[in-house]
Design a protein around this motif. Structure first.
Motif, PDB file in Angstrom:
ATOM      1  N   VAL A  75      -3.594  10.133  -9.974  1.00 57.12           N
ATOM      2  CA  VAL A  75      -2.417   9.780 -10.762  1.00 57.12           C
ATOM      3  C   VAL A  75      -1.959   8.405 -10.295  1.00 57.12           C
ATOM      4  O   VAL A  75      -1.677   8.208  -9.106  1.00 57.12           O
ATOM      5  CB  VAL A  75      -1.284  10.814 -10.580  1.00 57.12           C
ATOM      6  CG1 VAL A  75      -0.116  10.480 -11.498  1.00 57.12           C
ATOM      7  CG2 VAL A  75      -1.800  12.225 -10.857  1.00 57.12           C
ATOM      8  N   VAL A  76      -1.895   7.466 -11.233  1.00 58.93           N
ATOM      9  CA  VAL A  76      -1.543   6.082 -10.908  1.00 58.93           C
ATOM     10  C   VAL A  76      -0.241   5.735 -11.614  1.00 58.93           C
ATOM     11  O   VAL A  76      -0.142   5.823 -12.838  1.00 58.93           O
ATOM     12  CB  VAL A  76      -2.662   5.106 -11.342  1.00 58.93           C
ATOM     13  CG1 VAL A  76      -2.279   3.674 -10.999  1.00 58.93           C
ATOM     14  CG2 VAL A  76      -3.982   5.485 -10.675  1.00 58.93           C
ATOM     15  N   THR A  77       0.756   5.349 -10.828  1.00 61.78           N
ATOM     16  CA  THR A  77       2.055   5.001 -11.403  1.00 61.78           C
ATOM     17  C   THR A  77       1.933   3.736 -12.237  1.00 61.78           C
ATOM     18  O   THR A  77       0.956   2.993 -12.136  1.00 61.78           O
ATOM     19  CB  THR A  77       3.106   4.787 -10.309  1.00 61.78           C
ATOM     20  OG1 THR A  77       2.715   3.658  -9.510  1.00 61.78           O
ATOM     21  CG2 THR A  77       3.237   6.018  -9.417  1.00 61.78           C
ATOM     22  N   LEU A  78       2.950   3.466 -13.041  1.00 64.10           N
ATOM     23  CA  LEU A  78       2.894   2.320 -13.931  1.00 64.10           C
ATOM     24  C   LEU A  78       2.871   0.991 -13.167  1.00 64.10           C
ATOM     25  O   LEU A  78       2.445  -0.033 -13.711  1.00 64.10           O
ATOM     26  CB  LEU A  78       4.070   2.345 -14.904  1.00 64.10           C
ATOM     27  CG  LEU A  78       4.089   3.548 -15.860  1.00 64.10           C
ATOM     28  CD1 LEU A  78       5.243   3.431 -16.842  1.00 64.10           C
ATOM     29  CD2 LEU A  78       2.769   3.675 -16.617  1.00 64.10           C
ATOM     30  N   ASP A  79       3.298   1.021 -11.896  1.00 62.67           N
ATOM     31  CA  ASP A  79       3.216  -0.204 -11.090  1.00 62.67           C
ATOM     32  C   ASP A  79       1.956  -0.243 -10.224  1.00 62.67           C
ATOM     33  O   ASP A  79       1.832  -1.068  -9.328  1.00 62.67           O
ATOM     34  CB  ASP A  79       4.475  -0.385 -10.244  1.00 62.67           C
ATOM     35  CG  ASP A  79       4.712   0.781  -9.285  1.00 62.67           C
ATOM     36  OD1 ASP A  79       3.854   1.699  -9.232  1.00 62.67           O
ATOM     37  OD2 ASP A  79       5.762   0.792  -8.612  1.00 62.67           O
ATOM     38  N   GLY A  80       1.005   0.669 -10.490  1.00 64.15           N
ATOM     39  CA  GLY A  80      -0.301   0.594  -9.854  1.00 64.15           C
ATOM     40  C   GLY A  80      -0.472   1.356  -8.559  1.00 64.15           C
ATOM     41  O   GLY A  80      -1.519   1.279  -7.929  1.00 64.15           O
ATOM     42  N   ARG A  81       0.543   2.124  -8.145  1.00 59.76           N
ATOM     43  CA  ARG A  81       0.432   2.898  -6.900  1.00 59.76           C
ATOM     44  C   ARG A  81      -0.216   4.260  -7.174  1.00 59.76           C
ATOM     45  O   ARG A  81      -0.157   4.778  -8.285  1.00 59.76           O
ATOM     46  CB  ARG A  81       1.813   3.154  -6.300  1.00 59.76           C
ATOM     47  CG  ARG A  81       2.540   1.936  -5.793  1.00 59.76           C
ATOM     48  CD  ARG A  81       3.878   2.349  -5.174  1.00 59.76           C
ATOM     49  NE  ARG A  81       4.783   2.953  -6.146  1.00 59.76           N
ATOM     50  CZ  ARG A  81       5.020   4.252  -6.260  1.00 59.76           C
ATOM     51  NH1 ARG A  81       4.401   5.132  -5.469  1.00 59.76           N
ATOM     52  NH2 ARG A  81       5.896   4.700  -7.159  1.00 59.76           N
ATOM     53  N   THR A  82      -0.795   4.831  -6.128  1.00 61.57           N
ATOM     54  CA  THR A  82      -1.217   6.229  -6.212  1.00 61.57           C
ATOM     55  C   THR A  82       0.023   7.108  -6.108  1.00 61.57           C
ATOM     56  O   THR A  82       0.800   6.996  -5.163  1.00 61.57           O
ATOM     57  CB  THR A  82      -2.198   6.574  -5.076  1.00 61.57           C
ATOM     58  OG1 THR A  82      -3.363   5.745  -5.207  1.00 61.57           O
ATOM     59  CG2 THR A  82      -2.602   8.039  -5.138  1.00 61.57           C
ATOM     60  N   ALA A  83       0.212   7.946  -7.094  1.00 62.41           N
ATOM     61  CA  ALA A  83       1.433   8.746  -7.163  1.00 62.41           C
ATOM     62  C   ALA A  83       1.446   9.832  -6.087  1.00 62.41           C
ATOM     63  O   ALA A  83       0.402  10.337  -5.666  1.00 62.41           O
ATOM     64  CB  ALA A  83       1.558   9.390  -8.541  1.00 62.41           C
ATOM     65  N   LYS A  84       2.634  10.180  -5.668  1.00 64.13           N
ATOM     66  CA  LYS A  84       2.822  11.295  -4.747  1.00 64.13           C
ATOM     67  C   LYS A  84       2.794  12.601  -5.543  1.00 64.13           C
ATOM     68  O   LYS A  84       2.940  12.587  -6.773  1.00 64.13           O
ATOM     69  CB  LYS A  84       4.166  11.157  -4.032  1.00 64.13           C
ATOM     70  CG  LYS A  84       4.316   9.868  -3.243  1.00 64.13           C
ATOM     71  CD  LYS A  84       5.733   9.722  -2.719  1.00 64.13           C
ATOM     72  CE  LYS A  84       5.939   8.384  -2.022  1.00 64.13           C
ATOM     73  NZ  LYS A  84       7.349   8.183  -1.603  1.00 64.13           N
ATOM     74  N   PRO A  85       2.614  13.754  -4.885  1.00 64.24           N
ATOM     75  CA  PRO A  85       2.678  15.030  -5.611  1.00 64.24           C
ATOM     76  C   PRO A  85       3.970  15.143  -6.418  1.00 64.24           C
ATOM     77  O   PRO A  85       5.053  14.880  -5.909  1.00 64.24           O
ATOM     78  CB  PRO A  85       2.619  16.066  -4.493  1.00 64.24           C
ATOM     79  CG  PRO A  85       1.857  15.389  -3.399  1.00 64.24           C
ATOM     80  CD  PRO A  85       2.291  13.951  -3.457  1.00 64.24           C
TER      81      PRO A  85
END
Length: 512
Positions: free
Chosen positions: A345-355
């Motif tokens: 899961v990749v947030t809209l700012d490019g980070r790997t999302a947390k659970p």
């Protein structure tokens, strides 16, 4: 059965192991056992071989959900053809694009079905080309199986399928698939639904959808049967599924809502009884579902409720609930990743999302396509680590359950079908009374989403009328399932500083 290297190998294995077990029943009265299915497929393979179909030959076909459709599918698997099943509701715009892009040697359709002249459409679309049309009205070409060459199983990454969906752009997107991908999804579904030889699947969706061969594979793995409806009608489903003692009520939210409605009508005259007394569960996916649907199906229709999954034509059934999942997860999740599926899961700012944090869902999986027919689309479709960008927004919780929260891609999912907003916008922009337009999907309890056109009128022109819009789009060749069901008129569309229409504002304004 689970380790079969190809769909045809699986057909042979099941026919040898259980030749007399019924595999297919359709609403036209056709019935085939496992052995009968294999033998019919061999005869059709011989008939097609006589027409020049060889390994690698591209064959498009557009048949309703008939036993003949599955026989054709199996025959093409036996021949090693590259087959392109086309959803029957597709018309000149979609079918024309497909046949121009892949240039099939054969196109197989009914002469006529549901009041539509398929033969005339194919003649219009293939005139002046080398593509040949074969009419198949519940019958298929046949020949002597002794004339067939020896079977050669496909390699793990050997192209065998083209599947098209309306996709997220004006033109359909074609996904290149393998038997490996189809069987990976089938194995996962076989496990998640705990399929057995006692199961009878009610299939009301087009078998030319990518789920068609997946269901065939899962059924053969389990030794289960399928009851096919060529046109969905709740009354016909109650009668046919009841008579055939269907245990699995597929295949998505529109069907489940229809089953629920049928149950409520049934209960008015026969209180305490079930319209579908043998349903074990309702399986499905492909469209947003109301949060209460699982519990309503469980408590009123009967069985375990809705066992849902999530996937795309490019990567079918990436996640699925199981018969053992807790009720809280069945209520609102699409289950957990299938075996072998890697999700990030990749947030809209490019980070790997947390659970539990929202982002775009990306996947690597054995059921992932080889790539698009138009290879120019692949660059944006995959990230630098080879994950497919699904375009869907969602979350994955600490227990691995996936919840879909929205879409990056501008599509409307109506009754499980992807509808491109851009395709409709592009057509409406050509209407002389339209200066600006945005097409949006609005929440709808029966359809999942309904199509709404928001129009700014051309200066000095009369306001666009609803029926005028519909007739215009029909004349332009838009298929019925994509026609807007709502028209709203504005003086100005809301746009952000870069000029993009802020569609969420329109959805908020018109959803009620």
């Amino acid at each position: 059965m689970l380790d079969a290297p190809s769909l045809w190998d699986l057909i042979e294995l099941r026919a040898d192991a259980d030749p007399g077990r019924e595999l297919l029943v359709d609403s036209g009265g056709s019935r085939l056992t496992n052995g009968g299915f294999r033998d019919a497929a061999l005869r059709t393979a011989a008939g097609l071989h006589a027409l020049g179909v060889r390994p690698g030959t591209v064959v498009s076909w557009q048949l309703p959900t008939w036993t003949a459709g599955y026989v054709l599918m199996a025959a093409l698997c036996r021949l090693g053809a590259v087959q392109n099943p086309i959803i029957p509701i597709y018309r000149d715009r979609e079918v024309g694009f497909i046949v121009r892009q892949i240039a099939p040697e054969l196109v197989i359709t009914p002469s006529e079905f549901g009041g539509f002249d398929f033969a005339a459409m194919i003649a219009r679309l293939t005139g002046g080309t080398s593509t040949r049309h074969v009419a198949a009205d519940r019958t298929l070409p046949e020949g002597d199986p002794a004339t067939l060459p020896a079977y050669r199983a496909p390699g793990e990454r050997e192209l065998r399928w083209y599947f098209y969906s309306s996709g997220t752009t004006a033109d359909p997107k074609g996904a290149r698939h393998t038997d490996t991908a189809i069987l990976a999804a089938a194995r996962g579904m076989h496990t998640c639904l705990a399929l057995t030889a006692d199961d009878i699947n009610g299939m009301a969706f087009p078998l030319t959808h990518i789920a068609g061969p997946i269901w065939l594979g899962a059924s053969l793995m389990a030794g289960a049967s399928n009851v096919l409806l060529d046109r969905f009608d709740p009354g016909a489903a109650v009668e046919l599924f009841g008579r055939e003692k269907v245990t699995l009520g597929g295949s998505g939210t529109p069907f489940h809502l229809a089953y629920l409605k049928a149950q409520r009508e049934f209960a008015r005259t026969r209180p305490g009884e079930r319209a579908f007394p043998t349903f074990r569960l309702c399986n499905g996916g492909g469209a947003p579902r109301p949060a209460t649907l699982h519990a309503q199906i469980r408590d009123e229709v009967g069985g375990l409720g809705v066992i849902a999954g999530w996937g795309l034509t490019e990567a079918p059934i990436l996640t699925m609930s199981t018969v053992h999942d807790p009720q809280t997860a069945l209520d609102d999740s699409e289950g957990r990743p299938m075996p072998g599926v890697e999700l990030r899961v990749v947030t809209l700012d490019g980070r790997t999302a947390k659970p539990g944090e929202e982002g775009e869902l990306r996947a690597r999986a054995p059921q992932l396509m080889l790539g698009y027919v138009d290879a120019a689309l692949d660059g944006e479709a995959f990230d630098e680590e080879g994950y497919f960008r699904t375009g869907d927004l969602g979350t994955v919780d600490e227990d691995g359950f996936v919840r879909i929260t929205g879409r990056l891609k501008d599509i409307i999912i109506r009754k499980g079908e992807n509808i491109s907003a851009k395709e409709i916008e592009d057509l409406l922009f050509t209407h002389p009374h339209v200066a600006d337009v945005a097409v949006i999907g609005l929440p709808d309890p029966e359809r999942g989403e309904r199509v709404c056109a928001v129009v700014v009128g051309a200066e000095g022109a009369a306001p666009l009328q609803f029926l005028e819009m519909v007739e215009f789009l029909r004349r332009e060749g838009l298929m019925t399932q994509k026609l807007p069901e709502q028209l709203e008129l504005l003086d100005l569309l809301p746009r952000n500083p870069t000029g993009k229409v802020i569609k969420r504002d329109l959805v908020g304004r018109f959803k009620d």
